[in-house]
Write a protein that holds these residues in place. Structure first.
Motif: not given
Length: 216
Positions: A94-103
């Motif tokens: 989920r944390m990796a997903d948030f990185g994608v969301n920031i991108a």
């Protein structure tokens, strides 16, 4: 004895996979924020395209953990290690997903001049990355003192989140679309810190065999 040694080696492999996943998530958060700061849309696109690495590794961890349970039928702390690994992998993904969301937010903002300083968000990101590093250390050493420190750092992220949202609301009439995306970024960082705290709770469960709510 040979069977036990093989099982211990497999537990080490499981731990190594989780640490690798954590570094992928940390890299996603770090690189996506750089893309936002520098308004580097190519970097943002690359982060999104690389997201499948974390997804595939989480699946690999889950399959490996389930296979260990089926083959070894572990009990006590060995079983807790495997159960905690499955839970931790979910939080990290989920944390990796948030990185994608920031991108994605960086792409939506584009290269328009930023109307709100990223100072508070940068501090949130810095603390969140430090929390991830501590979580990796706490997991590798099964150190519950480090796990408790993570919860204290989460409180500071929450405070900064509140301050940043308050400041953004004052500018919402200037460029609603950009402010909305920046508020999303703040939320993604705050939620990332929450998931790191969840990992700290899983580490506490692994070591002590009981649950502790650090998100209070």
């Amino acid at each position: 004895m040979v069977v036990r040694e093989k099982f211990e080696q497999e537990l080490v492999q499981l731990k190594e996979k989780l640490v690798r996943l954590a570094y992928l998530a940390s890299e996603s958060i770090e690189e996506s924020f750089i893309a936002l700061e520098e308004q580097d849309l190519d970097k943002a696109v690359q982060i999104i395209e690389n997201d499948n690495k974390a997804d595939l590794l989480e699946e690999e961890i889950n399959d490996f953990a389930i296979l260990l349970i089926a083959k070894q039928q572990p009990v006590a702390i060995d079983l807790r290690r495997i159960v905690a690994a499955i839970k931790i992998a979910s939080d990290i993904e989920r944390m990796a997903d948030f990185g994608v969301n920031i991108a994605k937010s960086a792409i939506r903002i584009g290269q328009n001049p930023l109307i709100y300083s990223l100072t508070e968000l940068k501090t949130m990101q810095t603390i969140t990355l430090e929390m991830i590093d501590l979580a990796i250390q706490a997991f590798e050493t099964e150190d519950i003192a480090l796990a408790r420190k993570i919860a204290e750092m989460d409180d500071e992220v929450d405070r900064l989140y509140g301050e940043s949202i308050k400041g953004m609301l004052q500018l919402s009439n200037s460029n609603l679309q950009q402010i909305t995306q920046l508020s999303f970024v703040a939320r993604y960082l705050e939620r990332t810190a929450d998931h790191v705290t969840n990992i700290a709770e899983s580490i506490y469960y692994l070591v002590r065999g009981r649950h502790l709510d650090l998100n209070e």
